[in-house]
Design a protein around this motif. Structure first.
Motif, short mmCIF file in Angstrom:
data_model
loop_
_atom_site.label_atom_id
_atom_site.label_comp_id
_atom_site.label_asym_id
_atom_site.label_seq_id
_atom_site.Cartn_x
_atom_site.Cartn_y
_atom_site.Cartn_z
N ILE A 25 0.84 -1.19 0.00
CA ILE A 25 0.00 0.00 0.00
C ILE A 25 0.88 1.24 0.00
CG2 ILE A 25 -1.95 -1.10 1.16
CD1 ILE A 25 -1.14 0.30 3.72
N GLY A 26 0.34 2.32 -0.49
CA GLY A 26 1.08 3.57 -0.52
C GLY A 26 1.08 4.25 0.83
N ARG A 27 2.06 5.10 1.03
CA ARG A 27 2.17 5.85 2.28
C ARG A 27 0.92 6.70 2.53
NH1 ARG A 27 6.26 8.15 5.66
NH2 ARG A 27 7.88 6.92 4.69
N SER A 28 0.41 7.35 1.49
CA SER A 28 -0.78 8.20 1.68
C SER A 28 -2.00 7.35 2.03
CB SER A 28 -1.05 9.06 0.45
OG SER A 28 -1.25 8.26 -0.69
N THR A 29 -2.12 6.17 1.42
CA THR A 29 -3.23 5.27 1.74
C THR A 29 -3.15 4.84 3.20
OG1 THR A 29 -3.30 4.47 -0.53
CG2 THR A 29 -4.35 3.08 1.14
N LEU A 30 -1.96 4.52 3.64
CA LEU A 30 -1.74 4.11 5.02
C LEU A 30 -2.21 5.19 5.98
CD1 LEU A 30 -0.53 2.05 7.01
CD2 LEU A 30 1.67 3.15 6.64
N TYR A 31 -1.80 6.43 5.74
CA TYR A 31 -2.18 7.50 6.64
C TYR A 31 -3.65 7.89 6.52
CZ TYR A 31 2.42 7.91 8.55
OH TYR A 31 3.59 7.65 9.23
N LYS A 33 -6.01 5.75 6.22
CA LYS A 33 -6.70 4.73 7.03
C LYS A 33 -6.76 5.13 8.50
CE LYS A 33 -5.92 0.60 4.26
NZ LYS A 33 -7.31 0.20 4.12
N ILE A 34 -5.83 5.94 8.99
CA ILE A 34 -5.81 6.30 10.41
C ILE A 34 -6.21 7.75 10.67
CG2 ILE A 34 -4.14 4.52 11.01
CD1 ILE A 34 -2.04 6.81 11.19
N SER A 35 -6.51 8.50 9.61
CA SER A 35 -6.89 9.91 9.77
C SER A 35 -8.41 10.05 9.71
CB SER A 35 -6.25 10.76 8.67
OG SER A 35 -4.85 10.70 8.77
N HIS A 37 -10.43 12.41 9.47
CA HIS A 37 -11.03 13.37 8.53
C HIS A 37 -10.91 12.93 7.07
CE1 HIS A 37 -6.80 14.54 8.67
NE2 HIS A 37 -6.97 15.00 7.45
N CYS A 38 -10.26 11.81 6.80
CA CYS A 38 -10.07 11.35 5.43
C CYS A 38 -11.16 10.37 5.00
CB CYS A 38 -8.71 10.66 5.29
SG CYS A 38 -7.33 11.79 5.36
N LYS A 39 -11.40 10.35 3.72
CA LYS A 39 -12.42 9.47 3.14
C LYS A 39 -12.08 7.99 3.37
CE LYS A 39 -14.51 8.44 -1.32
NZ LYS A 39 -14.48 8.75 -2.75
N GLY A 40 -10.81 7.64 3.35
CA GLY A 40 -10.39 6.26 3.50
C GLY A 40 -10.23 5.80 4.95
N TYR A 41 -10.71 6.60 5.90
CA TYR A 41 -10.55 6.28 7.33
C TYR A 41 -11.19 4.93 7.66
CZ TYR A 41 -11.17 6.53 12.39
OH TYR A 41 -11.16 6.27 13.73
N ASP A 42 -10.46 4.13 8.43
CA ASP A 42 -10.95 2.83 8.89
C ASP A 42 -10.67 2.75 10.38
OD1 ASP A 42 -11.48 0.19 9.50
OD2 ASP A 42 -10.30 -0.63 7.85
N GLU A 43 -11.73 2.84 11.17
CA GLU A 43 -11.54 2.86 12.62
C GLU A 43 -10.97 1.55 13.18
OE1 GLU A 43 -16.09 1.71 13.98
OE2 GLU A 43 -15.40 3.77 14.16
N THR A 44 -11.02 0.49 12.40
CA THR A 44 -10.48 -0.79 12.87
C THR A 44 -9.00 -0.96 12.51
OG1 THR A 44 -11.14 -1.98 10.86
CG2 THR A 44 -12.74 -1.89 12.67
N TYR A 45 -8.45 -0.05 11.73
CA TYR A 45 -7.05 -0.17 11.31
C TYR A 45 -6.13 0.10 12.50
CZ TYR A 45 -3.23 -0.44 8.02
OH TYR A 45 -2.11 -0.86 7.34
#
Length: 75
Positions: A25-31, A33-35, A37-45
């Motif tokens: 995964i890319g660095r931006s995708t990784l971050y 997942k934990i941010s 305010h981001c669309k890709g946020y995953d509270e279980t990550y």
């Protein structure tokens, strides 16, 4: 040595670059997942820990996350 330090030494921790390489995964995708305010946020990550300027990720938690995600996707 404290109990927390002893426990940390027993677990394997990965740097951000290692997480990206191991899990493809890319660095931006990784971050994303934990941010929150981001669309890709995953509270279980799994969230990283900070030690000084280093950001480290518990490999055991990442493995469990991706295993659960893979098992769920296969159903």
């Amino acid at each position: 040595m404290s109990a927390v330090q002893t426990a940390m030494l027993k677990k394997k921790y990965l740097t951000t670059d290692e997480v990206c390489r191991v899990y493809s995964i890319g660095r931006s995708t990784l971050y994303q997942k934990i941010s929150e305010h981001c669309k890709g946020y995953d509270e279980t990550y799994p969230t990283p820990i900070k030690i000084g300027r280093s950001t480290l990720w518990c490999d055991e938690r990442l493995e469990a996350y991706y295993k659960a995600k893979f098992d769920k996707d296969e159903r």
